[in-house]
Scaffold this motif. Structure first.
Motif, mmCIF file in Angstrom:
data_model
loop_
_atom_site.group_PDB
_atom_site.id
_atom_site.type_symbol
_atom_site.label_atom_id
_atom_site.label_comp_id
_atom_site.label_asym_id
_atom_site.label_seq_id
_atom_site.Cartn_x
_atom_site.Cartn_y
_atom_site.Cartn_z
ATOM 1 N N GLU A 149 -6.004 -21.410 34.364
ATOM 2 C CA GLU A 149 -6.514 -22.780 34.362
ATOM 3 C C GLU A 149 -5.582 -23.722 33.615
ATOM 4 N N GLN A 150 -5.132 -23.309 32.436
ATOM 5 C CA GLN A 150 -4.268 -24.192 31.658
ATOM 6 C C GLN A 150 -2.895 -24.352 32.321
ATOM 7 N N LYS A 151 -2.423 -23.297 33.003
ATOM 8 C CA LYS A 151 -1.126 -23.401 33.679
ATOM 9 C C LYS A 151 -1.202 -24.315 34.904
ATOM 10 N N LEU A 152 -2.301 -24.239 35.651
ATOM 11 C CA LEU A 152 -2.433 -25.118 36.819
ATOM 12 C C LEU A 152 -2.598 -26.571 36.375
ATOM 13 N N LYS A 153 -3.338 -26.778 35.314
ATOM 14 C CA LYS A 153 -3.491 -28.132 34.775
ATOM 15 C C LYS A 153 -2.135 -28.693 34.351
ATOM 16 N N ALA A 154 -1.339 -27.869 33.702
ATOM 17 C CA ALA A 154 -0.006 -28.299 33.249
ATOM 18 C C ALA A 154 0.899 -28.593 34.440
ATOM 19 N N LEU A 155 0.787 -27.778 35.495
ATOM 20 C CA LEU A 155 1.606 -27.992 36.691
ATOM 21 C C LEU A 155 1.273 -29.335 37.338
ATOM 22 N N ILE A 156 0.004 -29.635 37.466
ATOM 23 C CA ILE A 156 -0.419 -30.901 38.071
ATOM 24 C C ILE A 156 0.120 -32.075 37.260
ATOM 25 N N GLU A 157 -0.013 -31.981 35.947
ATOM 26 C CA GLU A 157 0.474 -33.062 35.075
ATOM 27 C C GLU A 157 1.987 -33.214 35.182
ATOM 28 N N GLN A 158 2.696 -32.078 35.239
ATOM 29 C CA GLN A 158 4.160 -32.105 35.325
ATOM 30 C C GLN A 158 4.619 -32.737 36.628
ATOM 31 N N LEU A 159 3.997 -32.345 37.721
ATOM 32 C CA LEU A 159 4.366 -32.903 39.023
ATOM 33 C C LEU A 159 4.110 -34.409 39.076
ATOM 34 N N ARG A 160 2.960 -34.817 38.595
ATOM 35 C CA ARG A 160 2.631 -36.241 38.621
ATOM 36 C C ARG A 160 3.598 -37.055 37.773
ATOM 37 N N THR A 161 3.996 -36.486 36.656
ATOM 38 C CA THR A 161 4.958 -37.173 35.788
ATOM 39 C C THR A 161 6.328 -37.248 36.444
ATOM 40 N N ASP A 162 6.827 -36.102 36.923
ATOM 41 C CA ASP A 162 8.174 -36.043 37.477
ATOM 42 C C ASP A 162 8.312 -36.823 38.778
ATOM 43 N N LEU A 163 7.220 -36.927 39.536
ATOM 44 C CA LEU A 163 7.263 -37.664 40.794
ATOM 45 C C LEU A 163 6.826 -39.117 40.612
ATOM 46 N N GLN A 164 6.542 -39.479 39.367
ATOM 47 C CA GLN A 164 6.097 -40.846 39.047
ATOM 48 C C GLN A 164 4.921 -41.238 39.940
ATOM 49 N N ALA A 165 3.984 -40.294 40.059
ATOM 50 C CA ALA A 165 2.798 -40.491 40.891
ATOM 51 C C ALA A 165 1.574 -40.028 40.098
ATOM 52 N N PRO A 166 1.188 -40.785 39.063
ATOM 53 C CA PRO A 166 0.144 -40.338 38.136
ATOM 54 C C PRO A 166 -1.238 -40.153 38.741
ATOM 55 N N THR A 167 -1.492 -40.773 39.890
ATOM 56 C CA THR A 167 -2.821 -40.658 40.495
ATOM 57 C C THR A 167 -2.805 -39.935 41.836
ATOM 58 N N VAL A 168 -1.701 -39.316 42.199
ATOM 59 C CA VAL A 168 -1.615 -38.673 43.507
ATOM 60 C C VAL A 168 -2.681 -37.580 43.636
ATOM 61 N N PRO A 169 -3.438 -37.570 44.740
ATOM 62 C CA PRO A 169 -4.483 -36.559 44.933
ATOM 63 C C PRO A 169 -3.908 -35.147 45.014
ATOM 64 N N PHE A 170 -4.646 -34.209 44.433
ATOM 65 C CA PHE A 170 -4.217 -32.813 44.395
ATOM 66 C C PHE A 170 -5.398 -31.948 44.815
ATOM 67 N N VAL A 171 -5.198 -31.126 45.850
ATOM 68 C CA VAL A 171 -6.246 -30.224 46.327
ATOM 69 C C VAL A 171 -5.754 -28.781 46.236
ATOM 70 N N ALA A 172 -6.519 -27.947 45.559
ATOM 71 C CA ALA A 172 -6.163 -26.531 45.399
ATOM 72 C C ALA A 172 -7.103 -25.661 46.227
ATOM 73 N N GLY A 173 -6.624 -24.495 46.610
ATOM 74 C CA GLY A 173 -7.432 -23.561 47.387
ATOM 75 C C GLY A 173 -7.812 -22.331 46.579
ATOM 76 N N GLN A 174 -9.015 -21.844 46.812
ATOM 77 C CA GLN A 174 -9.469 -20.627 46.138
ATOM 78 C C GLN A 174 -9.033 -19.383 46.909
ATOM 79 N N LEU A 175 -9.153 -18.239 46.260
ATOM 80 C CA LEU A 175 -8.822 -16.957 46.882
ATOM 81 C C LEU A 175 -9.997 -16.464 47.715
ATOM 82 N N PRO A 176 -9.720 -15.715 48.789
ATOM 83 C CA PRO A 176 -10.772 -15.243 49.694
ATOM 84 C C PRO A 176 -11.479 -13.989 49.198
ATOM 85 N N ASP A 177 -12.647 -13.731 49.786
ATOM 86 C CA ASP A 177 -13.420 -12.545 49.418
ATOM 87 C C ASP A 177 -12.653 -11.262 49.692
ATOM 88 N N PHE A 178 -11.794 -11.255 50.729
ATOM 89 C CA PHE A 178 -11.090 -10.008 51.034
ATOM 90 C C PHE A 178 -10.063 -9.648 49.964
#
Length: 256
Positions: A149-178
């Protein structure tokens, strides 16, 4: 090569990142190669071309993932826009590989740095409108899932900072039952608790990160390896990503 729209605001870009299930491993069928002149992809050479599967090129086995369906559906909502897909997923990459300066030996690439460079190239001609992420298989162990959780949060923040897109929407996918419910060597069904923790982390981030949401992998099937989505399931995920992205963009637009 294809020339994108002259107006950057009419060329909406989406960054596709994660590991093999974003890159796609489903069997390519005829419907996956039908061209749509308003859905482009940034190829390996950094040039725009009409998108068809495989969208990605991380490994020779790249095939059908969620990206093309996602792009087609995003284009379908407005005939005046063109969608630009920026494929950057890297099969086998753990979330630790998605940080500045990290080298991933399996593919001899720098997943984060390469994605950042490709996104910046694309943004010369278009407008970054969203990011979709499908990853977590490599982190499905007790040690890595505990900090996911903390690593994904950091990744989102890093990308938004580096791309100068602080509000860009971010959608993540969960893992499947299989991947969560697996048959072990003893032929018994075992619960992959680490994969469950990954999914909990992906969901919990909705409370902690702005302009973020996630999709489930409910009702999906694999190609027979208990790891990778089949083509039909990858397309279903593309639909879910598009629905979630549109909903998120609508909320952001309403806040302005």
């Amino acid at each position: 090569m294809v020339t994108p729209p002259a107006q950057k605001e009419k060329f909406l870009l989406y960054l596709l990142i994660g590991q093999s299930n974003m890159a796609g491993r489903g069997l390519v069928e005829a419907e996956d190669t039908v061209p749509n002149q308003r859905v482009l992809r940034l190829n390996r050479a950094g040039q725009w071309e009409v998108a068809k599967d495989p969208i990605h090129f991380d490994k020779a086995v790249a095939a059908v993932g969620p990206g093309l369906t996602f792009g087609r559906l995003m284009a379908a909502q407005d005939a005046s826009i063109t969608i630009g897909l920026i494929p950057c997923a890297v099969g086998g990459s753990g979330i630790a590989a998605w940080a500045p300066g990290v080298y991933f030996a399996d593919t001899q690439t720098h997943p984060y740095d390469d994605a950042l460079a490709r996104a910046r190239t694309a943004m010369h001609t278009g407008t970054l409108a969203g990011i979709i992420w499908n990853q977590g298989e490599t982190d499905s162990n007790s040690e890595k899932s505990a900090v996911y959780e903390q690593k994904l949060k950091a990744l989102i923040e890093q990308l938004r900072t580096d791309l100068q897109a602080p509000t860009v929407p971010f959608v993540a996918g969960q893992l499947p039952d299989f991947q969560i419910n697996k048959i072990g060597a003893d032929s018994q069904l075992h619960l992959n608790e680490a994969a469950q923790r990954i999914n909990q982390a992906v969901a919990e981030l909705q409370k902690r990160v702005s302009n973020y949401t996630y999709i489930t992998a409910e009702g999906t099937a694999d190609i027979g390896d208990h790891v990778h989505f089949n083509a039909a399931s990858a397309r279903l995920l593309g639909l879910r990503y598009a629905t979630a992205m549109r909903r998120l963009q609508g909320k952001i637009s309403g806040q302005k």
